[in-house]
Design an enzyme around this catalytic site. Structure first.
Site, PDB file in Angstrom:
ATOM      1  N   SER A 130     -13.265  -5.184  42.423  1.00 28.49           N
ATOM      2  CA  SER A 130     -14.408  -6.423  42.105  1.00 28.49           C
ATOM      3  C   SER A 130     -15.760  -5.710  41.821  1.00 28.49           C
ATOM      4  CB  SER A 130     -14.720  -7.025  43.767  1.00 28.49           C
ATOM      5  OG  SER A 130     -15.785  -7.964  43.860  1.00 28.49           O
ATOM      6  N   TYR A 179     -15.581  -6.095  52.878  1.00 25.26           N
ATOM      7  CA  TYR A 179     -15.236  -6.431  51.521  1.00 25.26           C
ATOM      8  C   TYR A 179     -15.481  -5.343  50.589  1.00 25.26           C
ATOM      9  CZ  TYR A 179     -13.564  -9.126  47.696  1.00 25.26           C
ATOM     10  OH  TYR A 179     -12.932  -9.441  46.252  1.00 25.26           O
TER      11      TYR A 179
HETATM   12  N1  NAP Z   1     -11.967 -14.880  43.160  1.00 25.11           N
HETATM   13  C1  NAP Z   1     -12.909 -14.143  42.901  1.00 25.11           C
HETATM   14  O1  NAP Z   1     -14.057 -14.406  42.671  1.00 25.11           O
HETATM   15  C2  NAP Z   1     -12.691 -12.455  43.030  1.00 25.11           C
HETATM   16  C3  NAP Z   1     -13.603 -11.894  42.384  1.00 25.11           C
HETATM   17  C4  NAP Z   1     -13.504 -10.406  42.400  1.00 25.11           C
HETATM   18  C5  NAP Z   1     -12.289  -9.671  42.740  1.00 25.11           C
HETATM   19  N2  NAP Z   1     -11.266 -10.425  43.048  1.00 25.11           N
HETATM   20  C6  NAP Z   1     -10.163 -10.190  43.628  1.00 25.11           C
HETATM   21  O2  NAP Z   1      -9.042 -10.627  42.950  1.00 25.11           O
HETATM   22  C7  NAP Z   1      -7.979 -10.817  43.683  1.00 25.11           C
HETATM   23  C8  NAP Z   1      -7.263 -11.940  43.658  1.00 25.11           C
HETATM   24  O3  NAP Z   1      -7.834 -12.720  44.350  1.00 25.11           O
HETATM   25  P1  NAP Z   1      -7.921 -14.467  43.863  1.00 25.11           P
HETATM   26  O4  NAP Z   1      -9.656 -14.862  43.899  1.00 25.11           O
HETATM   27  O5  NAP Z   1      -7.194 -14.692  42.986  1.00 25.11           O
HETATM   28  O6  NAP Z   1      -7.628 -14.786  45.449  1.00 25.11           O
HETATM   29  P2  NAP Z   1      -6.860 -15.871  46.176  1.00 25.11           P
HETATM   30  O7  NAP Z   1      -6.189 -17.015  45.210  1.00 25.11           O
HETATM   31  O8  NAP Z   1      -6.938 -16.128  47.440  1.00 25.11           O
HETATM   32  O9  NAP Z   1      -5.117 -14.979  45.943  1.00 25.11           O
HETATM   33  C9  NAP Z   1      -4.920 -13.869  46.704  1.00 25.11           C
HETATM   34  C10 NAP Z   1      -3.723 -13.369  46.364  1.00 25.11           C
HETATM   35  O10 NAP Z   1      -3.270 -12.296  47.326  1.00 25.11           O
HETATM   36  C11 NAP Z   1      -2.181 -12.424  48.064  1.00 25.11           C
HETATM   37  N3  NAP Z   1      -2.035 -11.801  49.462  1.00 25.11           N
HETATM   38  C12 NAP Z   1      -3.175 -11.885  50.385  1.00 25.11           C
HETATM   39  N4  NAP Z   1      -2.917 -11.176  51.360  1.00 25.11           N
HETATM   40  C13 NAP Z   1      -1.815 -10.600  50.999  1.00 25.11           C
HETATM   41  C14 NAP Z   1      -0.810  -9.611  51.757  1.00 25.11           C
HETATM   42  N5  NAP Z   1      -0.966  -9.276  53.158  1.00 25.11           N
HETATM   43  N6  NAP Z   1       0.292  -9.169  51.245  1.00 25.11           N
HETATM   44  C15 NAP Z   1       0.657  -9.366  49.762  1.00 25.11           C
HETATM   45  N7  NAP Z   1      -0.064 -10.554  49.109  1.00 25.11           N
HETATM   46  C16 NAP Z   1      -1.185 -10.966  49.841  1.00 25.11           C
HETATM   47  C17 NAP Z   1      -2.016 -13.918  48.340  1.00 25.11           C
HETATM   48  O11 NAP Z   1      -0.751 -14.302  48.819  1.00 25.11           O
HETATM   49  P3  NAP Z   1       0.004 -14.574  49.845  1.00 25.11           P
HETATM   50  O12 NAP Z   1      -1.001 -15.198  50.659  1.00 25.11           O
HETATM   51  O13 NAP Z   1       1.254 -15.542  49.407  1.00 25.11           O
HETATM   52  O14 NAP Z   1       0.636 -13.345  50.445  1.00 25.11           O
HETATM   53  C18 NAP Z   1      -2.466 -14.495  46.951  1.00 25.11           C
HETATM   54  O15 NAP Z   1      -1.516 -14.356  46.013  1.00 25.11           O
HETATM   55  C19 NAP Z   1      -8.252  -9.995  45.248  1.00 25.11           C
HETATM   56  O16 NAP Z   1      -7.913  -8.900  45.144  1.00 25.11           O
HETATM   57  C20 NAP Z   1      -9.737 -10.374  45.175  1.00 25.11           C
HETATM   58  O17 NAP Z   1     -10.623  -9.193  46.152  1.00 25.11           O
HETATM   59  C21 NAP Z   1     -11.535 -12.117  43.356  1.00 25.11           C
END
Ligand code: NAP
Length: 276
Positions: free
Chosen positions: A141, A154
């Site tokens: 991130s 985070y």
């Molecule tokens: N959205 C943003 O603005 C943003 C910005 C920068 C970086 N990111 C990063 O991008 C990545 C994806 O985020 P997103 O925004 O797509 O979030 P999201 O829609 O909440 O998806 C998170 C994913 O991580 C999985 N997950 C969470 N805990 C887990 C665990 N203990 N074991 C296995 N899987 C797990 C969830 O699946 P289950 O709940 O089914 O396990 C889900 O598929 C993350 O690493 C986040 O930090 C996001």
């Protein structure tokens, strides 16, 4: 470089960026193994990919549990073939509070965001080294570049990912293995949908996934996007604390109403497969 006829693993594919990454790769004729805890979501994603003519399989695992994620990825290797690309994307985001200190939340962010990447790499690296080819990617991130008030846990969990990937990239130089660290800004996913503050340069998840896959095809070492927010965050590192505090004041006010602040957390699951 194209991912056609290759095999990729995407963790955290049951939602958001991971879901879109899996679909984008499958549309490029890449076989995709998807990992997360929610079985129903993963099964639906595999059905969607197969209905569009792609090849996919799923395995449930909590990436924070080494004994779950390593065998889950191995089972996908057995079904789909040797793994060419790993995208360690699973992540959670919770605010960091000081009164009281929410240490359990901070531990969970390190377990999923940091150790989840380490364990996923553990599952694929030995065979990549044996073959002398492969590509490791982690979704970190832009928060990795600046310790933000109320987001210390985070930001630190993502900064650790960046350092881990930097070291691996240099160590694996000359072994045929590419290493990419992806640092997105704000992406429209369930993680950010609870945020009720203004998210600059907010981007749709499918667009973000297309940009990430393009960066992987180009074998970028570090991919920070959108460039405007990346520049702003790096610039903020040089500013005095009081300016950063003022700039983030609106967001801190929001955090009082919404304890999740920067991002929205999915509750941890104790079992590998769940249908939350
Ligand atoms: N959205 C943003 O603005 C943003 C910005 C920068 C970086 N990111 C990063 O991008 C990545 C994806 O985020 P997103 O925004 O797509 O979030 P999201 O829609 O909440 O998806 C998170 C994913 O991580 C999985 N997950 C969470 N805990 C887990 C665990 N203990 N074991 C296995 N899987 C797990 C969830 O699946 P289950 O709940 O089914 O396990 C889900 O598929 C993350 O690493 C986040 O930090 C996001």
């Amino acid at each position: 470089m194209s991912f056609a006829n290759q095999v990729a693993i995407v963790t955290g594919a049951s939602s958001g960026i991971g879901w879109e990454l899996a679909k984008t790769l499958a549309a490029k004729q890449c076989a995709v193994g998807v990992v997360a805890r929610r079985k129903d979501k993963l099964a639906a994603l595999v059905r969607e990919i197969e209905a569009a003519g792609g090849r996919a399989a799923y395995a449930c695992a909590d990436v924070a549990e080494r004994h779950q994620v390593v065998p889950a990825i191995h089972s996908l290797r057995d079904q789909l073939g040797p793994i060419d690309l790993l995208i360690a994307n699973s992540g959670v985001g919770m605010a960091t509070t000081v009164e009281p200190q929410n240490i359990e939340d901070v531990e969970q962010m390190f377990r999923v965001n940091t150790l989840g990447v380490v364990y996923s790499i553990e599952a694929v690296l030995p065979e990549m080294l044996e073959r002398g080819s492969g590509h490791l990617a982690a979704i970190s991130s832009l928060a990795a570049y600046l310790g933000m008030p109320g987001e210390s846990g985070y930001c630190a969990s993502k900064a650790a990912v960046n350092s881990y990937m930097d070291g691996l990239r240099i160590q694996l130089g000359g072994r045929g293995i590419d290493v990419t660290t992806v640092c997105p800004g704000f992406i429209e996913t369930p993680m950010t949908e609870a945020n009720n503050f203004k998210m600059p340069w907010l981007m749709k998840a499918d667009k973000a996934a297309a940009m990430i896959v393009r960066a992987l095809e180009r074998k970028k070492k570090i991919y920070n996007f959108p460039w405007q927010l990346s520049l702003l965050i790096k610039f903020a590192r040089w500013l005095p604390d009081w300016i950063v505090e003022r700039a983030l004041a609106g967001k801190s006010g929001v955090r009082k109403e919404n304890p999740d602040g920067f991002s929205h957390c999915l509750p941890p699951s104790s079992t590998a497969c769940s249908s939350r």
